[in-house]
Enzyme design. Structure first.
Site, PDB file in Angstrom:
ATOM      1  N   HIS A 149       3.737  -2.020   3.347  1.00  0.00           N
ATOM      2  CA  HIS A 149       3.472  -0.851   2.844  1.00  0.00           C
ATOM      3  C   HIS A 149       4.850  -0.506   2.017  1.00  0.00           C
ATOM      4  O   HIS A 149       6.160  -0.329   2.787  1.00  0.00           O
ATOM      5  CB  HIS A 149       3.479   0.119   4.063  1.00  0.00           C
ATOM      6  CG  HIS A 149       2.110  -0.061   4.714  1.00  0.00           C
ATOM      7  ND1 HIS A 149       1.790  -1.005   5.500  1.00  0.00           N
ATOM      8  CD2 HIS A 149       0.982   0.572   4.466  1.00  0.00           C
ATOM      9  CE1 HIS A 149       0.698  -1.125   5.893  1.00  0.00           C
ATOM     10  NE2 HIS A 149      -0.245  -0.092   5.253  1.00  0.00           N
ATOM     11  N   HIS A 170      -6.059   3.502  -4.537  1.00  0.00           N
ATOM     12  CA  HIS A 170      -6.040   3.388  -2.848  1.00  0.00           C
ATOM     13  C   HIS A 170      -6.380   4.970  -2.229  1.00  0.00           C
ATOM     14  O   HIS A 170      -5.935   5.627  -1.398  1.00  0.00           O
ATOM     15  CB  HIS A 170      -4.604   2.940  -2.475  1.00  0.00           C
ATOM     16  CG  HIS A 170      -4.656   3.036  -0.754  1.00  0.00           C
ATOM     17  ND1 HIS A 170      -5.350   2.032   0.072  1.00  0.00           N
ATOM     18  CD2 HIS A 170      -3.689   3.353  -0.124  1.00  0.00           C
ATOM     19  CE1 HIS A 170      -4.698   1.942   1.018  1.00  0.00           C
ATOM     20  NE2 HIS A 170      -3.725   2.994   1.209  1.00  0.00           N
ATOM     21  N   ASP A 186       0.840  -1.322   0.059  1.00  0.00           N
ATOM     22  CA  ASP A 186      -0.020  -0.067  -0.087  1.00  0.00           C
ATOM     23  C   ASP A 186       0.893   1.268  -0.084  1.00  0.00           C
ATOM     24  O   ASP A 186       1.900   1.221   0.688  1.00  0.00           O
ATOM     25  CB  ASP A 186      -0.863   0.066   1.259  1.00  0.00           C
ATOM     26  CG  ASP A 186      -1.836  -0.979   1.223  1.00  0.00           C
ATOM     27  OD1 ASP A 186      -2.127  -1.816   0.298  1.00  0.00           O
ATOM     28  OD2 ASP A 186      -2.644  -0.897   2.196  1.00  0.00           O
ATOM     29  N   ASP A 187       0.337   2.241  -0.547  1.00  0.00           N
ATOM     30  CA  ASP A 187       0.721   3.703  -0.216  1.00  0.00           C
ATOM     31  C   ASP A 187       1.917   4.343  -1.455  1.00  0.00           C
ATOM     32  O   ASP A 187       2.345   5.476  -1.326  1.00  0.00           O
ATOM     33  CB  ASP A 187       1.206   4.112   0.920  1.00  0.00           C
ATOM     34  CG  ASP A 187       0.095   3.715   2.000  1.00  0.00           C
ATOM     35  OD1 ASP A 187      -1.184   3.559   1.751  1.00  0.00           O
ATOM     36  OD2 ASP A 187       0.439   3.698   3.217  1.00  0.00           O
TER      37      ASP A 187
HETATM   38 ZN    ZN Z   1      -2.636   3.392   2.977  1.00  0.00          ZN
END
Ligand code: ZN
Length: 219
Positions: free
Chosen positions: A186, A87, A36-37
């Site tokens: 992440h 996201h 993620d991210d």
């Molecule tokens: Zn996130």
């Protein structure tokens, strides 16, 4: 809904939110690594290099503004056979903004992804992961009605918790993963300290046990 306090998602959360995807049933030994991210320079590339060593495929839930800033890394993710998902454009928390604001931000990320997909790819992958795992009844309905799969997880590495040593993050993964698990990492600067160690340990451990690592199929 679910806060990131649980390393292993409890069964009741999966039952209550049963329209969301928490793990993926499989006859073969298969795991689903998710990041993620990103994309973030100096982090996402390291993840890609590490995945390549194990011939592992994964799914990257990208923040729209990071795609705008780092389009080459976004393209590299796709060109190496991984999957990407939405996201939100600016990592919004669905519990902190109204539904319209949230959906505008979701659609903004969708447009960013469309703009940066390679010209050979006609289909928009309809995968979404809500930042912080937070959704509301309305945002869940609207996003699912747009044909998206909402991808949650059943194992958190907790790599973003800087106070944790990397060995603890790896233990989180090794002790809670089972066939079909969706595992969260992440590709962020904050997580970098724990991320690569945990990822390498996870890949080595489960490869030895005969698992393969696949990206999540949006259809
Ligand atoms: Zn996130």
């Amino acid at each position: 809904m679910l806060s990131k306090l649980f390393i292993k998602t409890p069964f009741w959360a999966k039952l209550i939110f049963n329209r969301l995807t928490w793990h993926i049933e499989s006859d073969e030994k298969t795991l689903y690594l998710t990041f993620d991210d990103g994309p973030i320079p100096g982090v996402t590339e390291l993840v890609l290099d590490t995945l390549k060593v194990y011939n592992a495929k994964a799914t990257f839930f990208c923040i729209g503004e990071n795609i705008e800033k780092h389009p080459k890394i976004f393209k590299r993710i796709l060109s190496e056979g991984h999957q990407i998902g939405n996201h939100t454009q600016n990592h919004l928390n669905a519990r902190e903004v109204d539904t319209d604001t949230y959906m505008e931000n979701f659609i903004s990320c969708e447009q960013t992804i469309k703009k940066h997909l390679p010209s050979t790819q006609v289909d928009l992958p309809k995968l979404f992961r809500p930042p912080y795992g937070r959704t509301t009844f309305k945002t869940r309905n609207r996003i699912l009605n747009r044909g998206y799969k909402m991808i949650m997880w059943d194992v958190l590495s907790a790599d973003y918790m800087e106070e944790l040593p990397p060995e603890a993050c790896l233990n989180n993964v090794l002790h809670n993963t089972s066939n079909g698990s969706i595992i969260v990492f992440h590709d962020s600067l904050k997580a970098k300290k724990n991320l690569i160690y945990t990822l390498m340990g996870t890949l080595a451990h489960f490869t030895k046990k005969g698992y393969v690592f696949k990206s999540i199929n949006p259809t």
